[in-house]
Design an enzyme around this catalytic site. Structure first.
Site, short mmCIF file in Angstrom:
data_model
loop_
_atom_site.label_atom_id
_atom_site.label_comp_id
_atom_site.label_asym_id
_atom_site.label_seq_id
_atom_site.Cartn_x
_atom_site.Cartn_y
_atom_site.Cartn_z
N TYR A 139 -3.50 8.49 -14.50
CA TYR A 139 -3.41 8.12 -13.08
C TYR A 139 -4.12 9.13 -12.19
O TYR A 139 -4.82 8.76 -11.24
CB TYR A 139 -1.95 7.96 -12.64
CG TYR A 139 -1.83 7.74 -11.15
CD1 TYR A 139 -2.39 6.62 -10.55
CD2 TYR A 139 -1.21 8.69 -10.33
CE1 TYR A 139 -2.30 6.42 -9.17
CE2 TYR A 139 -1.13 8.50 -8.95
CZ TYR A 139 -1.67 7.36 -8.38
OH TYR A 139 -1.61 7.18 -7.02
N ARG A 146 -11.57 7.26 -7.90
CA ARG A 146 -11.48 6.43 -6.69
C ARG A 146 -11.86 7.25 -5.46
O ARG A 146 -12.66 6.80 -4.62
CB ARG A 146 -10.06 5.87 -6.56
CG ARG A 146 -9.82 5.09 -5.29
CD ARG A 146 -8.44 4.43 -5.27
NE ARG A 146 -7.34 5.39 -5.38
CZ ARG A 146 -6.06 5.05 -5.37
NH1 ARG A 146 -5.70 3.78 -5.28
NH2 ARG A 146 -5.11 5.96 -5.48
N TYR A 198 -0.88 14.03 0.19
CA TYR A 198 0.00 14.63 -0.82
C TYR A 198 -0.55 16.00 -1.21
O TYR A 198 -1.76 16.17 -1.34
CB TYR A 198 0.06 13.76 -2.08
CG TYR A 198 0.99 12.56 -2.05
CD1 TYR A 198 1.86 12.34 -0.99
CD2 TYR A 198 1.00 11.65 -3.10
CE1 TYR A 198 2.71 11.24 -0.99
CE2 TYR A 198 1.84 10.55 -3.10
CZ TYR A 198 2.69 10.34 -2.04
OH TYR A 198 3.52 9.25 -2.04
N ARG A 211 0.11 3.24 3.71
CA ARG A 211 1.40 2.63 3.36
C ARG A 211 1.42 1.14 3.64
O ARG A 211 2.12 0.38 2.96
CB ARG A 211 2.53 3.32 4.11
CG ARG A 211 2.72 4.78 3.75
CD ARG A 211 3.06 5.01 2.29
NE ARG A 211 3.16 6.43 1.97
CZ ARG A 211 3.36 6.89 0.74
NH1 ARG A 211 3.45 6.07 -0.29
NH2 ARG A 211 3.43 8.18 0.53
N GLU A 320 8.83 -0.01 -8.40
CA GLU A 320 7.97 0.01 -7.21
C GLU A 320 7.88 -1.41 -6.67
O GLU A 320 7.83 -2.36 -7.45
CB GLU A 320 6.57 0.53 -7.61
CG GLU A 320 5.60 0.64 -6.45
CD GLU A 320 4.29 1.32 -6.87
OE1 GLU A 320 4.34 2.48 -7.34
OE2 GLU A 320 3.25 0.67 -6.74
#
Ligand code: 3EB
Length: 327
Positions: A139, A146, A198, A211, A320
């Site tokens: 991940y 990305r 983050y 979000r 999730e």
């Protein structure tokens, strides 16, 4: 994209988007997901369907939709919206950074070429998402690829969109992106640090998503797409190993995004999910689905839910949930 003083959003397209459990006459499908079985022309996400209220998701638009192919990419364009989907063989053992950077590079180039360069919603699915230690975790390597592609395309933190990144057992990296001629409005969750901020402990590059993203509809309402939402407060995982508490925390997070959207966009109707909304829940362990479904039913009794088995991108997260709503 501008929110005016009255909270009005300029429509993202002349036609409005509507989600439905099935096809509908008079509307064309910009995107379709079939969760139960492979069906020609439907987009597969490669996850096991655990149950819920519907087995397909159709994103409909009352405008002529044109489909095409461009290299490994498939696309469907209608009015000022463009959907691009691709799948790449991925054995779950190789480093996904390079493949992700290349795929995103191709997607963003096609979006630009088709006149719809602005991100609106993205989904990412890959095998073995939690394999690898520390910064070698797949991940985290995906996030790196990305981020590099977005950076190369000149897309900054303000121009990201709502996202989902989930692991499964199917050996493909799948990326699906909805873009537009005009973008949407991004909403952050005041309980959470923005994912793109983050701290370094979560990987070499922060996850590139907002979000939630809202787009304006021609009738003046808003169409709100909420990212995969987990039991994260601030930037930390809460309630490790406790399914019920993680799900309750997600419900608070989703509620907070709804309240924030209601205020930012001045649309009281966005305050609660309902029959017109759709929730997609990803649970790491199939046997956890009934509990999650029960908690969602108590929180929002009328809201349709789809349950899928998927690995969440932090190994300490069990569940999730993403959502679509309008108002
Ligand atoms: C989180 O809040 C959970 O990398 O695109 C959720 C949604 C998560 C999207 C992504 C990651 C992504 O950090 C993880």
């Amino acid at each position: 994209m501008v929110v005016t003083e009255a909270g009005l959003i300029k429509p993202a397209s002349r036609a409005g988007i509507r989600i439905s459990a099935s096809a509908s006459s008079g509307s064309e499908a910009l995107m379709r997901f079939a969760f139960d079985q492979p069906r020609p022309g439907f987009d597969q996400i490669g996850l096991e369907l655990l149950g819920g209220d519907q087995v397909e998701e159709h994103w409909l638009i009352p405008a002529k939709a044109e489909s095409g192919r461009h290299g490994d990419l498939r696309f469907c364009q209608a009015d000022h919206l463009l959907y691009i989907a691709c799948e790449c063989a991925d054995d779950g053992r190789t480093d996904p950074a390079g493949m992700t950077e290349r795929l995103y590079g191709e997607i963003l180039a096609l979006a630009k070429m088709q006149g719809c360069p602005t991100l609106i919603r993205a989904w990412n699915f890959m095998p073995a998402i939690n394999r690898g230690e520390g910064d070698d975790e797949r991940y985290r390597r995906f996030c790196l690829g990305r981020a590099r592609a977005l950076e190369a395309a000149g897309i900054g933190d303000r121009e990201l969109c709502a996202g989902t990144a989930i692991g499964g057992d199917d050996p493909h990296l799948r990326v699906m992106v909805l873009t537009g001629r005009h973008g949407g409005i991004n909403i952050e969750n005041p309980r959470q640090v923005s994912a793109y901020r983050y701290p370094r402990i979560y990987g070499p590059r922060s996850p590139s998503f907002a979000r939630a993203t809202a787009i304006g509809q021609p009738d003046g309402s808003a169409f709100l797409m909420i990212s995969g939402t987990a039991s994260v407060v601030g930037h930390r995982t809460l309630h490790e190993g406790d399914l019920e508490a993680q799900t309750a925390e997600i419900i608070v997070n989703l509620d907070t995004v709804l309240k924030e959207s209601t205020q930012r966009l001045r649309r009281p109707a966005l305050g609660e999910f309902g029959v017109h909304s759709l929730l997609r829940a990803y649970v790491r362990h199939a046997e956890h689905w009934p509990q999650v479904r029960e908690q969602l039913r108590s929180a929002w009794p009328d809201t349709p839910v789809i349950g899928l088995r998927g690995d969440i991108c932090r190994s300490d997260l069990l569940v999730e949930i993403e959502a679509v709503t309008s108002g």
